[in-house]
Design a protein around this motif. Structure first.
Motif, PDB file in Angstrom:
ATOM      1  N   SER A 140      -5.327  16.866   6.757  1.00 57.40           N
ATOM      2  CA  SER A 140      -5.035  17.406   5.424  1.00 57.40           C
ATOM      3  C   SER A 140      -5.709  16.552   4.357  1.00 57.40           C
ATOM      4  O   SER A 140      -6.059  17.039   3.292  1.00 57.40           O
ATOM      5  CB  SER A 140      -3.527  17.466   5.184  1.00 57.40           C
ATOM      6  N   ARG A 141      -5.923  15.278   4.657  1.00 57.95           N
ATOM      7  CA  ARG A 141      -6.583  14.404   3.682  1.00 57.95           C
ATOM      8  C   ARG A 141      -8.101  14.505   3.746  1.00 57.95           C
ATOM      9  O   ARG A 141      -8.792  14.099   2.832  1.00 57.95           O
ATOM     10  CB  ARG A 141      -6.174  12.936   3.917  1.00 57.95           C
ATOM     11  N   VAL A 186       7.145  12.992   0.930  1.00 60.76           N
ATOM     12  CA  VAL A 186       7.520  11.931   1.863  1.00 60.76           C
ATOM     13  C   VAL A 186       7.833  10.637   1.116  1.00 60.76           C
ATOM     14  O   VAL A 186       8.800   9.946   1.433  1.00 60.76           O
ATOM     15  CB  VAL A 186       6.387  11.693   2.897  1.00 60.76           C
ATOM     16  N   GLU A 187       7.029  10.319   0.111  1.00 57.40           N
ATOM     17  CA  GLU A 187       7.213   9.044  -0.594  1.00 57.40           C
ATOM     18  C   GLU A 187       8.131   9.158  -1.806  1.00 57.40           C
ATOM     19  O   GLU A 187       8.441   8.155  -2.445  1.00 57.40           O
ATOM     20  CB  GLU A 187       5.858   8.470  -1.027  1.00 57.40           C
ATOM     21  N   SER A 206      -4.345  11.992  -6.799  1.00 58.32           N
ATOM     22  CA  SER A 206      -3.600  11.558  -7.982  1.00 58.32           C
ATOM     23  C   SER A 206      -3.093  12.764  -8.777  1.00 58.32           C
ATOM     24  O   SER A 206      -3.277  12.860  -9.987  1.00 58.32           O
ATOM     25  CB  SER A 206      -4.473  10.691  -8.897  1.00 58.32           C
ATOM     26  N   SER A 262      -5.982   7.312 -12.725  1.00 58.44           N
ATOM     27  CA  SER A 262      -6.603   7.289 -14.056  1.00 58.44           C
ATOM     28  C   SER A 262      -5.589   7.602 -15.141  1.00 58.44           C
ATOM     29  O   SER A 262      -5.668   7.094 -16.253  1.00 58.44           O
ATOM     30  CB  SER A 262      -7.724   8.312 -14.131  1.00 58.44           C
ATOM     31  N   LYS A 293      -1.648   3.233  -8.963  1.00 59.93           N
ATOM     32  CA  LYS A 293      -3.016   3.400  -9.463  1.00 59.93           C
ATOM     33  C   LYS A 293      -3.426   4.863  -9.594  1.00 59.93           C
ATOM     34  O   LYS A 293      -3.291   5.632  -8.661  1.00 59.93           O
ATOM     35  CB  LYS A 293      -3.983   2.620  -8.577  1.00 59.93           C
ATOM     36  N   GLU A 325       1.091  -4.166  -5.886  1.00 62.88           N
ATOM     37  CA  GLU A 325       0.084  -3.663  -6.827  1.00 62.88           C
ATOM     38  C   GLU A 325       0.715  -2.640  -7.752  1.00 62.88           C
ATOM     39  O   GLU A 325       1.725  -2.028  -7.404  1.00 62.88           O
ATOM     40  CB  GLU A 325      -1.021  -2.934  -6.052  1.00 62.88           C
ATOM     41  N   ARG A 354       0.171   7.138   5.779  1.00 58.25           N
ATOM     42  CA  ARG A 354       1.289   7.364   6.699  1.00 58.25           C
ATOM     43  C   ARG A 354       2.073   8.640   6.368  1.00 58.25           C
ATOM     44  O   ARG A 354       2.815   9.153   7.184  1.00 58.25           O
ATOM     45  CB  ARG A 354       2.259   6.180   6.658  1.00 58.25           C
ATOM     46  N   ALA A 355       1.914   9.108   5.120  1.00 61.93           N
ATOM     47  CA  ALA A 355       2.770  10.193   4.663  1.00 61.93           C
ATOM     48  C   ALA A 355       2.181  11.585   4.892  1.00 61.93           C
ATOM     49  O   ALA A 355       2.814  12.584   4.587  1.00 61.93           O
ATOM     50  CB  ALA A 355       3.084  10.009   3.184  1.00 61.93           C
ATOM     51  N   SER A 356       0.961  11.657   5.412  1.00 58.83           N
ATOM     52  CA  SER A 356       0.371  12.985   5.588  1.00 58.83           C
ATOM     53  C   SER A 356      -0.548  12.989   6.806  1.00 58.83           C
ATOM     54  O   SER A 356      -0.905  11.938   7.325  1.00 58.83           O
ATOM     55  CB  SER A 356      -0.417  13.371   4.338  1.00 58.83           C
ATOM     56  N   LYS A 363      -3.566  11.545  -2.657  1.00 57.16           N
ATOM     57  CA  LYS A 363      -4.976  11.174  -2.554  1.00 57.16           C
ATOM     58  C   LYS A 363      -5.782  11.737  -3.725  1.00 57.16           C
ATOM     59  O   LYS A 363      -6.861  11.267  -4.024  1.00 57.16           O
ATOM     60  CB  LYS A 363      -5.567  11.648  -1.230  1.00 57.16           C
ATOM     61  N   THR A 396      -1.090  18.038   0.824  1.00 56.48           N
ATOM     62  CA  THR A 396      -0.983  17.113   1.961  1.00 56.48           C
ATOM     63  C   THR A 396       0.484  16.745   2.187  1.00 56.48           C
ATOM     64  O   THR A 396       0.852  16.217   3.215  1.00 56.48           O
ATOM     65  CB  THR A 396      -1.760  15.798   1.722  1.00 56.48           C
ATOM     66  N   ASN A 408      -8.605   9.616  -9.599  1.00 60.81           N
ATOM     67  CA  ASN A 408      -8.192   8.470  -8.786  1.00 60.81           C
ATOM     68  C   ASN A 408      -8.294   7.137  -9.505  1.00 60.81           C
ATOM     69  O   ASN A 408      -7.451   6.272  -9.332  1.00 60.81           O
ATOM     70  CB  ASN A 408      -9.048   8.400  -7.514  1.00 60.81           C
ATOM     71  N   GLY A 409      -9.317   6.984 -10.314  1.00 56.55           N
ATOM     72  CA  GLY A 409      -9.535   5.683 -10.951  1.00 56.55           C
ATOM     73  C   GLY A 409      -9.861   4.634  -9.900  1.00 56.55           C
ATOM     74  O   GLY A 409     -10.465   4.935  -8.878  1.00 56.55           O
ATOM     75  N   VAL A 410      -9.395   3.424 -10.129  1.00 60.14           N
ATOM     76  CA  VAL A 410      -9.618   2.364  -9.145  1.00 60.14           C
ATOM     77  C   VAL A 410      -8.646   2.585  -7.988  1.00 60.14           C
ATOM     78  O   VAL A 410      -7.482   2.875  -8.217  1.00 60.14           O
ATOM     79  CB  VAL A 410      -9.327   0.959  -9.708  1.00 60.14           C
ATOM     80  N   SER A 411      -9.136   2.414  -6.777  1.00 64.71           N
ATOM     81  CA  SER A 411      -8.219   2.668  -5.674  1.00 64.71           C
ATOM     82  C   SER A 411      -7.437   1.397  -5.330  1.00 64.71           C
ATOM     83  O   SER A 411      -7.775   0.306  -5.761  1.00 64.71           O
ATOM     84  CB  SER A 411      -8.997   3.154  -4.452  1.00 64.71           C
ATOM     85  N   CYS A 412      -6.392   1.580  -4.555  1.00 67.29           N
ATOM     86  CA  CYS A 412      -5.560   0.457  -4.142  1.00 67.29           C
ATOM     87  C   CYS A 412      -6.356  -0.480  -3.250  1.00 67.29           C
ATOM     88  O   CYS A 412      -7.178  -0.031  -2.457  1.00 67.29           O
ATOM     89  CB  CYS A 412      -4.368   0.960  -3.340  1.00 67.29           C
ATOM     90  N   SER A 413      -6.074  -1.762  -3.351  1.00 66.97           N
ATOM     91  CA  SER A 413      -6.779  -2.699  -2.487  1.00 66.97           C
ATOM     92  C   SER A 413      -6.227  -2.608  -1.083  1.00 66.97           C
ATOM     93  O   SER A 413      -6.944  -2.674  -0.100  1.00 66.97           O
ATOM     94  CB  SER A 413      -6.625  -4.107  -3.018  1.00 66.97           C
ATOM     95  N   LYS A 414      -4.907  -2.480  -1.019  1.00 68.73           N
ATOM     96  CA  LYS A 414      -4.309  -2.281   0.292  1.00 68.73           C
ATOM     97  C   LYS A 414      -3.733  -0.870   0.265  1.00 68.73           C
ATOM     98  O   LYS A 414      -2.832  -0.579  -0.508  1.00 68.73           O
ATOM     99  CB  LYS A 414      -3.199  -3.312   0.512  1.00 68.73           C
ATOM    100  N   ASP A 415      -4.291  -0.006   1.057  1.00 66.10           N
ATOM    101  CA  ASP A 415      -3.913   1.400   0.973  1.00 66.10           C
ATOM    102  C   ASP A 415      -3.284   1.876   2.275  1.00 66.10           C
ATOM    103  O   ASP A 415      -3.950   2.019   3.288  1.00 66.10           O
ATOM    104  CB  ASP A 415      -5.163   2.226   0.641  1.00 66.10           C
ATOM    105  N   LYS A 416      -1.980   2.099   2.243  1.00 61.82           N
ATOM    106  CA  LYS A 416      -1.295   2.578   3.443  1.00 61.82           C
ATOM    107  C   LYS A 416      -0.715   3.965   3.183  1.00 61.82           C
ATOM    108  O   LYS A 416       0.238   4.382   3.837  1.00 61.82           O
ATOM    109  CB  LYS A 416      -0.159   1.597   3.804  1.00 61.82           C
ATOM    110  N   ARG A 417      -1.277   4.667   2.209  1.00 64.94           N
ATOM    111  CA  ARG A 417      -0.689   5.938   1.817  1.00 64.94           C
ATOM    112  C   ARG A 417      -0.823   6.999   2.901  1.00 64.94           C
ATOM    113  O   ARG A 417      -0.131   7.999   2.915  1.00 64.94           O
ATOM    114  CB  ARG A 417      -1.333   6.439   0.523  1.00 64.94           C
ATOM    115  N   GLY A 465       0.777  -1.234   0.000  1.00 64.31           N
ATOM    116  CA  GLY A 465       0.000   0.000   0.000  1.00 64.31           C
ATOM    117  C   GLY A 465       0.805   1.278   0.000  1.00 64.31           C
ATOM    118  O   GLY A 465       0.251   2.368   0.178  1.00 64.31           O
TER     119      GLY A 465
END
Ligand code: FES
Lengths: 249, 224
Positions: free
Chosen positions: B106-107, A222-223, A172, A105, A103, A100, B100-102, A170, A217, B89-98, A72
């Motif tokens: 803010s999200r 960070v990444e 994209s 568009s 992801k 994965e 951690r970075a913000s 978030k 954000t 965004n399209g299809v989102s990640c199945s496992k989403d750990k993003r 993730g």
């Protein structure tokens, strides 16, 4: 060590895609993440199965070709590292790893972990260059550039265009990528002259490629494997506003 | 003109400028409301006279229209960018750990914004609408008695709680919003950015605490 992999398999752009489970027994701590995937592919090919497709080139962390979501997170949990520079010592025996594709568009999946990142190229093509023939390498001291300027331009130029910023955002958004390219050229005398037209063209292209907006954000920095500063985004906004208000053809 | 509507940098500029104006308004509004903390007799007359003055001053009326416009533009822009985000965004990640970075706030500016917006609707209906279009008794000086209306509402615990929740949401919205707005309009200098970041935190804190003190103070003071 033993690693359980859950890898995204997708035959083509239209396919829905799904996770497939694989178990690797003899993974060593010194393998890079991509070497581990090579090992898996070897095994798959020997069994007569289709190999897992993923992008890579230099495997030195400098080309920006590699890049997948690992558990993730773009390029995995080790900060400021590309996927090829991530090593299996970051994982424990028996770990389950989700892999994965990036992801968004703007990054359609071509197959498995491979995405089409031409959208980033289109942004560069729209203006990420200086439009003068440079000829042969000129004498380095002909155009004076201060040390600070050179350093700051280089900090932005370090962007390898891997797309982790887009995948981590978030929204994209490709603002960090575009901001880095704009800042890099705006800081140098050769690039500075065309900043206004370049910024407008690149921002407009970014819009057309279906990227999202930037909401600051700061996850991208960070990444980012190169730790590109989010202030390059602010610089892009500044240059864009300035160009829209002051620039006349 | 299309570029202005379609371009996300300009849309974020609009978001930033309207947001900054609304933030500025929060200071003025808080300064006015702090009069509610004065001793009761004085507070009542002063607060009502102040409200009367605001309602009758052409400059204030003009600014109030800018304010309404800012609220609407800020909201419409948020919806537009929200849709844009969904598309991008399209299809989102199945496992989403993003995450951690913000920071979480803010999200979730949109969710916080929705809480604030719902609160604003209630706030406008309860005070603004009743003051402007409703029948309010007059105080000793012949001004509409907004003071009593406010005091009575803050004697109810649920109303105080609702108010506090909304203000905390607003506080987090500001915590990210103020510095983010400066970035969006193009403040790229690292030194000024650090200054703005600190000022943004102080601003969010002052506004949150300032607005929260009022209902709690009134509630406690009017417990018999
Ligand atoms: S393969 Fe070149 S950066 Fe990873």
């Amino acid at each position: 060590m033993k690693i359980i992999l859950k890898i995204w398999r997708q035959k083509n752009r239209q396919d829905k895609g799904e996770f497939c489970d694989y178990v690797l027994e003899d993974v060593t701590r010194d393998m890079s993440f991509l070497e581990m995937l090579d090992m898996l592919n070897n095994k798959l090919v020997k069994q007569g199965d289709r190999a897992v497709e993923f992008d890579h080139d230099c495997r030195e962390g400098i080309c920006g070709q590699c890049g997948v979501m690992i558990n993730g997170i773009a390029h995995g949990s080790l900060k400021n590292t590309t996927t090829c520079q991530l090593h299996m010592r970051e994982f424990k025996d028996g770990d389950t790893i989700y892999v994965e594709p990036f992801k968004a568009s703007a990054f359609p999946v071509v197959r498995d972990l491979k995405v089409d990142r031409s959208s980033l190229d289109h942004i560069i093509v729209s203006g990420g260059y200086v439009s003068v023939d440079t000829g042969q390498a000129p004498e380095a001291n002909n155009i004076p550039v201060t040390y600070e300027e050179a350093e700051s331009a280089f900090d932005a130029a370090a962007c390898i265009g891997c797309g982790a910023c887009v995948a981590s955002c978030k929204n994209s958004s490709a603002a960090l990528f575009t901001g880095a390219k704009i800042t890099h050229l705006a800081r140098l005398p050769q690039g500075e002259k065309e900043t206004a037209s370049r910024t407008m063209a690149m921002v407009d292209q970014m819009e057309q490629e279906n990227f999202g907006h930037c909401s600051n954000t700061e996850a991208c920095q960070v990444e980012c494997p190169e730790n590109i500063s989010v202030l390059t985004i602010a610089r892009m906004n500044y240059e864009y506003n300035r160009a829209k208000i002051l620039f006349k053809k | 003109m299309i570029w202005f509507i379609k371009n996300s940098v300009t849309r974020k500029n609009l978001m930033a400028l309207t947001g900054l104006f609304l933030s500025f308004f929060l200071i003025v509004h808080l300064a006015g409301n702090l009069q509610l903390l004065l001793p009761e007799v004085q507070a009542k007359l002063q607060y009502n006279a102040y409200s009367q003055f605001l309602g009758g001053n052409p400059l204030v009326i003009l600014i109030s229209f800018v304010l309404y416009a800012c609220i609407i533009l800020h909201t419409v822009d948020a919806i537009y960018l929200g849709i844009k985000r969904k598309k991008a965004n399209g299809v989102s990640c199945s496992k989403d750990k993003r995450g951690r970075a913000s920071t979480w706030y803010s999200r979730h500016m949109m969710a916080l914004g929705i809480i604030v917006f719902v609160f604003l609707v209630i706030h406008f209906k309860d005070y603004w609408y009743r003051y402007k279009f409703g029948e309010l008794p007059l105080d000793e000086n012949g001004n509409k008695d907004l003071y009593t209306l406010v005091i009575v509402s803050f004697e109810q615990l649920w109303y105080v709680i609702l108010y506090v929740i909304a203000i905390v949401a607003l506080g987090y919205h500001l915590l990210h919003g103020v510095f983010s707005a400066h970035r969006s309009i193009g403040l790229y200098h690292p030194v000024y950015n650090s200054i703005i970041k600190v000022l943004g935190i102080i601003f969010a804190l002052v506004i949150t605490i300032g607005y929260i003190i009022i209902p709690i103070f009134i509630y406690i003071n009017h417990q018999t």
